[in-house]
Design a protein around this motif. Sequence first.
Motif, PDB file in Angstrom:
ATOM      1  N   ALA A 185       0.818  -1.215   0.000  1.00 38.65           N
ATOM      2  CA  ALA A 185       0.000   0.000   0.000  1.00 38.65           C
ATOM      3  C   ALA A 185       0.852   1.265   0.000  1.00 38.65           C
ATOM      4  N   TYR A 199      -1.883  -2.147 -12.377  1.00 37.46           N
ATOM      5  CA  TYR A 199      -2.818  -3.053 -11.721  1.00 37.46           C
ATOM      6  C   TYR A 199      -2.095  -4.135 -10.920  1.00 37.46           C
ATOM      7  N   ARG A 216      -2.952  -1.497  -5.693  1.00 34.21           N
ATOM      8  CA  ARG A 216      -4.185  -2.214  -5.373  1.00 34.21           C
ATOM      9  C   ARG A 216      -5.376  -1.244  -5.393  1.00 34.21           C
ATOM     10  N   LEU A 217      -6.477  -1.680  -5.913  1.00 38.41           N
ATOM     11  CA  LEU A 217      -7.682  -0.842  -6.011  1.00 38.41           C
ATOM     12  C   LEU A 217      -8.160  -0.415  -4.624  1.00 38.41           C
ATOM     13  N   GLU A 218      -8.031  -1.273  -3.640  1.00 35.30           N
ATOM     14  CA  GLU A 218      -8.510  -0.926  -2.303  1.00 35.30           C
ATOM     15  C   GLU A 218      -7.643   0.117  -1.600  1.00 35.30           C
ATOM     16  N   ASP A 219      -6.458   0.379  -2.135  1.00 34.79           N
ATOM     17  CA  ASP A 219      -5.578   1.376  -1.542  1.00 34.79           C
ATOM     18  C   ASP A 219      -5.824   2.725  -2.163  1.00 34.79           C
TER      19      ASP A 219
END
Length: 180
Positions: free
Chosen positions: A133, A173, A177-180
């Motif tokens: 992250a 990608y 990370r998309l969640e970060d």
Amino acid sequence: DEILGAELRAELEEPLGPNWHSSLLQNIQHAPAPVATLFLDRLLSWFQAHAADQDLRDNRPAAILRLDGVLGVLHLHGGPAIRQAILERAVSEMDTGASGRIALAWLPAIFRLDAARGVETLEHALAETPVSARGVAIDWFGALFGDRHHQTLDLGAPVFTPDLLLRLARISYRHVRLED
């Protein structure tokens, strides 16, 4: 050149403090081409002599700021031979393991001079980097394509072909990370 050239040399050679800044170097970068070209020989000589300094290898922010300023002037006002010298040095530094903040000077230089080589260098440099992250990939992507402190690259420029954009998207990608 006699007065301002000597002043530039003094600024580039002065010991680095935590708040080092060169107004003269910044002014040269934004000067009209005929004025800026007066300083190219001095800047190129400094670049050739100091691009591998220990301060840079130690990721000292002031040393990196100084290198970035010199690279900016040389890139903007230098000719093809100067740009080629920058590209070769930047690729060499990245290939030999430049990491941390110093990569934030070398990577944009590579991308500006040869977008395909920039993507290749980024892929290689991040190949073994773990996803995190707050990892190096996050810092590099932010600096290259959207950090508020550095000039970003224009992904809409014609040099960024669809193939290169796809490769960049895949790298991002993998590491952002998309969640970060």
